[in-house]
Design a protein around this motif. Structure first.
Motif, mmCIF file in Angstrom:
data_model
loop_
_atom_site.group_PDB
_atom_site.id
_atom_site.type_symbol
_atom_site.label_atom_id
_atom_site.label_comp_id
_atom_site.label_asym_id
_atom_site.label_seq_id
_atom_site.Cartn_x
_atom_site.Cartn_y
_atom_site.Cartn_z
ATOM 1 N N ARG A 61 -54.752 -16.710 16.882
ATOM 2 C CA ARG A 61 -53.405 -16.776 17.417
ATOM 3 C C ARG A 61 -53.536 -16.829 18.941
ATOM 4 O O ARG A 61 -54.156 -15.951 19.536
ATOM 5 N N SER A 62 -52.970 -17.828 19.579
ATOM 6 C CA SER A 62 -53.109 -17.927 21.032
ATOM 7 C C SER A 62 -52.525 -16.706 21.727
ATOM 8 O O SER A 62 -52.985 -16.325 22.812
ATOM 9 N N SER A 63 -51.546 -16.073 21.082
ATOM 10 C CA SER A 63 -50.942 -14.878 21.683
ATOM 11 C C SER A 63 -51.905 -13.700 21.732
ATOM 12 O O SER A 63 -51.664 -12.725 22.455
ATOM 13 N N ASP A 64 -53.042 -13.766 20.964
ATOM 14 C CA ASP A 64 -54.032 -12.689 20.981
ATOM 15 C C ASP A 64 -55.052 -12.854 22.108
ATOM 16 O O ASP A 64 -55.931 -12.005 22.284
ATOM 17 N N LEU A 65 -54.971 -13.961 22.837
ATOM 18 C CA LEU A 65 -55.919 -14.193 23.924
ATOM 19 C C LEU A 65 -55.281 -13.791 25.248
ATOM 20 O O LEU A 65 -54.110 -14.087 25.513
ATOM 21 N N GLY A 66 -56.073 -13.125 26.086
ATOM 22 C CA GLY A 66 -55.580 -12.715 27.390
ATOM 23 C C GLY A 66 -56.283 -13.473 28.493
ATOM 24 O O GLY A 66 -57.017 -14.431 28.277
ATOM 25 N N GLU A 67 -56.070 -13.027 29.706
ATOM 26 C CA GLU A 67 -56.694 -13.658 30.861
ATOM 27 C C GLU A 67 -58.172 -13.283 30.983
ATOM 28 O O GLU A 67 -58.933 -13.895 31.695
ATOM 29 N N THR A 68 -58.586 -12.201 30.305
ATOM 30 C CA THR A 68 -59.978 -11.762 30.325
ATOM 31 C C THR A 68 -60.538 -11.893 28.922
ATOM 32 O O THR A 68 -59.778 -12.104 27.969
ATOM 33 N N PRO A 69 -61.853 -11.815 28.729
ATOM 34 C CA PRO A 69 -62.379 -11.934 27.366
ATOM 35 C C PRO A 69 -61.659 -11.021 26.381
ATOM 36 O O PRO A 69 -61.384 -9.849 26.661
ATOM 37 N N SER A 70 -61.326 -11.590 25.207
ATOM 38 C CA SER A 70 -60.566 -10.867 24.180
ATOM 39 C C SER A 70 -61.486 -10.503 23.033
ATOM 40 O O SER A 70 -62.286 -11.324 22.576
ATOM 41 N N ARG A 71 -61.333 -9.285 22.546
ATOM 42 C CA ARG A 71 -62.150 -8.816 21.434
ATOM 43 C C ARG A 71 -61.271 -8.751 20.183
ATOM 44 O O ARG A 71 -60.260 -8.034 20.154
ATOM 45 N N LEU A 72 -61.662 -9.557 19.162
ATOM 46 C CA LEU A 72 -60.881 -9.646 17.932
ATOM 47 C C LEU A 72 -61.763 -9.301 16.738
ATOM 48 O O LEU A 72 -62.997 -9.419 16.797
ATOM 49 N N SER A 73 -61.116 -8.915 15.656
ATOM 50 C CA SER A 73 -61.831 -8.645 14.411
ATOM 51 C C SER A 73 -61.989 -9.940 13.619
ATOM 52 O O SER A 73 -61.094 -10.791 13.613
ATOM 53 N N LEU A 74 -63.110 -10.070 12.941
ATOM 54 C CA LEU A 74 -63.368 -11.265 12.130
ATOM 55 C C LEU A 74 -62.786 -11.057 10.739
ATOM 56 O O LEU A 74 -63.157 -10.118 10.029
ATOM 57 N N GLN A 75 -61.866 -11.942 10.333
ATOM 58 C CA GLN A 75 -61.157 -11.772 9.060
ATOM 59 C C GLN A 75 -61.774 -12.570 7.923
ATOM 60 O O GLN A 75 -61.682 -12.171 6.760
ATOM 61 N N GLY A 76 -62.416 -13.710 8.217
ATOM 62 C CA GLY A 76 -62.972 -14.529 7.150
ATOM 63 C C GLY A 76 -63.422 -15.877 7.695
ATOM 64 O O GLY A 76 -63.667 -16.033 8.890
ATOM 65 N N GLU A 77 -63.496 -16.868 6.791
ATOM 66 C CA GLU A 77 -64.006 -18.176 7.182
ATOM 67 C C GLU A 77 -63.195 -19.292 6.533
ATOM 68 O O GLU A 77 -62.788 -19.196 5.365
ATOM 69 N N SER A 78 -62.961 -20.370 7.296
ATOM 70 C CA SER A 78 -62.360 -21.601 6.776
ATOM 71 C C SER A 78 -63.391 -22.714 6.935
ATOM 72 O O SER A 78 -63.713 -23.110 8.059
ATOM 73 N N ALA A 79 -63.942 -23.180 5.800
ATOM 74 C CA ALA A 79 -64.973 -24.223 5.829
ATOM 75 C C ALA A 79 -64.388 -25.549 5.377
ATOM 76 O O ALA A 79 -63.409 -25.590 4.614
ATOM 77 N N ALA A 80 -64.975 -26.656 5.850
ATOM 78 C CA ALA A 80 -64.529 -27.990 5.441
ATOM 79 C C ALA A 80 -64.623 -28.120 3.928
ATOM 80 O O ALA A 80 -65.654 -27.820 3.334
ATOM 81 N N GLY A 81 -63.529 -28.544 3.315
ATOM 82 C CA GLY A 81 -63.498 -28.693 1.869
ATOM 83 C C GLY A 81 -63.078 -27.447 1.124
ATOM 84 O O GLY A 81 -62.960 -27.467 -0.111
ATOM 85 N N HIS A 82 -62.862 -26.331 1.835
ATOM 86 C CA HIS A 82 -62.529 -25.063 1.158
ATOM 87 C C HIS A 82 -61.296 -24.403 1.760
ATOM 88 O O HIS A 82 -60.358 -24.084 1.059
#
Length: 397
Positions: A61-82
């Motif tokens: 979500r672009s709203s989760d990014l700030g002016e400095t490095p942003s630390r987010l939790s990894l929720q999963g993966e979206s792969a081509a074809g899946h």
């Protein structure tokens, strides 16, 4: 009136007026390159069918990014074809590959080069940029769009587009069947040993390649010997072809029987000679259901006139607009004034300077000079002398 010498432009106009495109037929994708569409290609699908990532990285979500490095939790993966079926949570990121669907809730992809992963967390060095690195659904085309109109020459790229539109079969114009007939006792076939007064029949094989290159299906009719009976027998065997192209045999010599036989077979002449150099004895008409193009017996004359007359004729028969694409370039050396016939001068464009230089050998029998040419300089009737550094018109080869 048909034997009055006419201009190249007038000759092309008479040929164009006498020809119609071939009927249509279905064509598989594998046989499509080089064919011409008789019906448009309409997209059955939308491409891409969903918003997709334009690169490997992390969907956020672009709203989760700030002016400095942003630390987010990894929720999963979206792969081509899946893909990823869940909504992206605030404060989370989804590992995503190029071409994979964007997860619901994500509106930006941060490239992996701007990310540092630490277990189930990710630190992203990017700013909010909604839609960055995201391909919107239908950015290429949408279902119902006309992707390729009728009359399109199918390049490999165009075939790829047609395939991506969801179709398996295309509707194209039938390839015109083009008979190629050489004439003259002086000719022998390649591989044979010429007699003391003979030469190799070379022009037919150049025309064969040009016909294939321009979308036709060549049919070799052999060599008609210098007798009315043999010429007539060869022409009778050619009936039913879409276009008959003859080489030589149409001058005024005692052994040139082609025009006499053509007239005796009720051929209809549209024009009998052209004010051009090389290629004056070129002619055109109709023999029964077949269009008929006579080319000169000199190799260069024949192959130059093929570019000027046969190429646009095949374009029409294949369903494309009749056109010759001339270009304007700078001369590399002086040219003298031209005479009473339009002249096409064999020349070579210097790839470093972009300037065009006429070749020294302009003899109409010199095939080697034509091979070393990559352009024909067009000199109009009574054109004045031009100097190096001035512009001139060319037909690229």
């Amino acid at each position: 009136m048909t034997d009055i010498m006419i201009s190249v432009e007038a000759a092309r106009a008479r040929i164009a007026a006498a020809l119609l495109p071939m009927d249509s037929e279905p064509c598989t994708l594998i046989d499509a390159p080089g064919r011409t569409l008789a019906a448009p290609v309409i997209a059955a699908l939308t491409q891409p069918p969903f918003a997709a990532s334009a690169m490997d990285g992390y969907a956020v979500r672009s709203s989760d990014l700030g002016e400095t490095p942003s630390r987010l939790s990894l929720q999963g993966e979206s792969a081509a074809g899946h893909g990823f079926d869940l909504n992206l949570k605030p404060g989370h990121a989804i590992r995503i590959s190029t071409g994979a669907p964007m997860p619901q809730g994500a509106d930006q992809v941060v490239m992996q080069e701007r990310a540092v992963r630490d277990g189930n967390h990710i630190t992203l060095d990017d700013t909010p940029r909604p839609a960055s690195n995201v391909r919107a659904a239908g950015i290429d085309f949408k279902a119902g769009d006309i992707l390729l109109p009728a009359g399109t020459l199918l390049s490999p790229d165009a075939v790829a587009l047609a395939a991506g539109s969801g179709g398996l079969e295309l509707t194209v114009h039938r390839r015109p069947r083009v008979g190629i007939l050489s004439t003259g006792d002086e000719l022998v076939e390649p591989g044979q040993t010429p007699g003391p007064h003979q030469i190799i029949n070379s022009i037919a094989w150049g025309l064969d390649g040009l016909v294939r290159q321009w979308g036709g299906e060549p049919v070799y009719l052999g060599i008609a010997r210098d007798s009315k009976a043999d010429v007539r027998a060869r022409l009778e065997a050619a009936r039913g072809l879409d276009l008959i192209v003859t080489i030589g045999g149409a001058s005024v010599g005692d052994h040139d029987h082609l025009r006499q036989v053509f007239n005796a077979m009720d051929g209809e002449l549209a024009f009998g000679k052209i004010a051009v150099k090389p290629g004056k004895p070129s002619w055109f008409g109709r023999l029964g259901e077949s269009a008929f193009l006579g080319l000169p017996g000199n190799p260069v004359s024949s192959l130059v006139m093929a570019r000027l007359l046969l190429q646009p004729a095949l374009a029409i028969l294949c369903g494309r607009p009749e056109s010759l694409e001339f270009a304007t370039v700078i001369l590399g050396e002086d040219l003298p004034a031209n005479g009473m016939r339009e002249n096409f001068v064999r020349a070579r464009i210097d790839r470093q300077t972009g300037r065009v230089h006429p070749l020294g050998n302009q003899d109409s029998s010199a095939l080697s000079a034509l091979v070393h040419s990559n352009a024909l300089i067009r000199r109009e009737v009574e054109a004045p002398a031009v100097r190096a550094g001035e512009t001139t018109q060319i037909l690229p080869l």
